[in-house]
Design an enzyme around this catalytic site. Structure first.
Site, mmCIF file in Angstrom:
data_model
loop_
_atom_site.group_PDB
_atom_site.id
_atom_site.type_symbol
_atom_site.label_atom_id
_atom_site.label_comp_id
_atom_site.label_asym_id
_atom_site.label_seq_id
_atom_site.Cartn_x
_atom_site.Cartn_y
_atom_site.Cartn_z
ATOM 1 N N CYS A 146 -41.000 24.622 -50.771
ATOM 2 C CA CYS A 146 -41.936 23.771 -50.820
ATOM 3 C C CYS A 146 -43.170 24.803 -51.785
ATOM 4 O O CYS A 146 -42.998 26.153 -51.395
ATOM 5 C CB CYS A 146 -42.060 22.679 -49.862
ATOM 6 S SG CYS A 146 -42.538 24.440 -48.291
ATOM 7 N N HIS A 184 -47.367 26.861 -41.560
ATOM 8 C CA HIS A 184 -46.812 26.600 -40.192
ATOM 9 C C HIS A 184 -48.468 25.813 -40.323
ATOM 10 O O HIS A 184 -49.044 24.458 -39.491
ATOM 11 C CB HIS A 184 -46.240 26.790 -39.588
ATOM 12 C CG HIS A 184 -44.966 27.135 -40.295
ATOM 13 N ND1 HIS A 184 -44.587 28.597 -40.669
ATOM 14 C CD2 HIS A 184 -43.546 26.539 -39.944
ATOM 15 C CE1 HIS A 184 -43.639 28.521 -41.350
ATOM 16 N NE2 HIS A 184 -42.916 27.443 -40.395
ATOM 17 N N GLU A 216 -46.210 24.590 -36.828
ATOM 18 C CA GLU A 216 -46.750 23.467 -36.590
ATOM 19 C C GLU A 216 -47.060 22.795 -35.626
ATOM 20 O O GLU A 216 -48.094 22.144 -35.841
ATOM 21 C CB GLU A 216 -46.145 23.084 -38.375
ATOM 22 C CG GLU A 216 -46.633 21.640 -38.388
ATOM 23 C CD GLU A 216 -45.923 20.796 -39.456
ATOM 24 O OE1 GLU A 216 -46.361 19.504 -38.973
ATOM 25 O OE2 GLU A 216 -45.204 20.900 -39.647
ATOM 26 N N SER A 223 -34.476 28.200 -39.106
ATOM 27 C CA SER A 223 -34.817 27.350 -40.315
ATOM 28 C C SER A 223 -34.229 26.129 -39.418
ATOM 29 O O SER A 223 -33.479 25.218 -40.189
ATOM 30 C CB SER A 223 -34.276 26.920 -41.513
ATOM 31 O OG SER A 223 -35.015 25.999 -42.409
#
Length: 298
Positions: free
Chosen positions: A12, A74, A138, A232
């Protein structure tokens, strides 16, 4: 044999920016510290390690002085910045803009309601709930905006231990699924009998839009190779979505354990991955499949 790499898969923009910043600094100095894995993909972490990127922990950070440290996409809680300042650490902040905006929203909501409580305008603080993965980098950064008071909700069952009679503000980790968030919203609405409830869809649309495109991609091929690092959480979710629509979906972290015999008789193979999967790795696996099938054919 058709082998196609999904054009919508791969890093991303937040991860792309973090890696670009790391490479830029490494080009200048040849060494750089990164607080946690820069991306949840062992192959990419190793590639950057060979260029001089050293991954450190929060414990390492507390003992580090007069150095340069990259903060990954994050995001981090305020305590990390305080430690860096106290230790004369130069911070290269690669926090994703979407995450940074969410941090600010949660921090402002917490600050505003703390002020209202002090003035006697409210009798107690609203509960700040964060739909996300407990312990995720995050999420730790988001909880940190509330002085550690926000409550993390991973699923509807977690609501059993929440006092839903209080006023509630609900936010979401940016990489969670829209379906999951909407389910939590409906659960709270159905259970809540008193107090106010506000919810904020804070999911990154670049990530969210991948789900429908990935399903379409997975159904358009006889077999799917999904490339993702073991760490992930985004990869685990997306792989399961592939497998729902295409049972011949296989999860690999790299090409070392790829079983070429799985693809005998297959006319079309799709290769896709998580938001933490580098495109160079998907391309490498595509070449391994082509080479392996060619050798077996001979």
């Amino acid at each position: 044999m058709k082998i196609e790499i999904d054009e919508n898969s791969g890093f991303c923009f937040g991860v792309v920016t973090a890696i670009e910043k790391a490479e830029e600094q490494l080009e200048k100095s040849g060494t750089l510290y990164c607080l946690g894995d820069i991306v949840h993909n062992a192959s990419e972490v190793e590639r950057l390690r060979l260029r001089g990127l050293q991954t450190i922990t929060h414990d390492d950070l507390r003992n580090l002085c007069d150095a340069t440290v990259l903060l990954r996409a994050h995001g981090e809680p305020p305590t990390t910045y305080a430690t860096a300042e106290a230790n004369n650490i130069t911070v290269i902040d690669a926090t994703c803009p979407v995450v940074l905006q969410l941090q600010r929203r949660i921090k402002e909501a917490y600050r505003t309601n703390s002020t209202r409580l002090e003035k006697g305008e409210i009798q107690e603080m609203p509960l700040i709930l964060i739909y996300g993965k407990e312990g995720h980098a995050e999420v730790n950064g988001l909880v940190g905006q509330t002085n550690g008071e926000a409550i993390v909700i991973q699923n509807a069952e977690d609501l059993d231990s929440v006092d839903l009679s209080r006023d509630i503000l609900l936010y979401s980790q940016t990489t969670k699924s829209l379906e999951g968030f909407r389910h939590i919203v409906e659960e709270i609405k159905n259970r809540k009998e008193e107090g106010s409830f506000e919810y904020f869809d804070t999911i990154c649309r670049q990530v969210a839009s991948r789900l429908s495109k990935l399903r379409e991609f997975a159904t358009s091929h006889d077999a799917i190779v999904f490339v993702s690092g073991a760490k992930s959480s985004n990869g685990k979710v997306l792989f399961e979505e592939c497998r729902k629509v295409n049972p011949r979906s296989y999860l690999v972290s790299d090409g070392s354990k790829l079983d070429i015999s799985l693809f005998h008789g297959v006319e079309s193979i799709g290769i896709c991955g998580a938001t933490s999967t580098p495109r160079w790795l998907m391309a490498e696996i595509a070449e391994l499949i082509k080479t392996g099938l060619h050798i077996n054919k001979e």
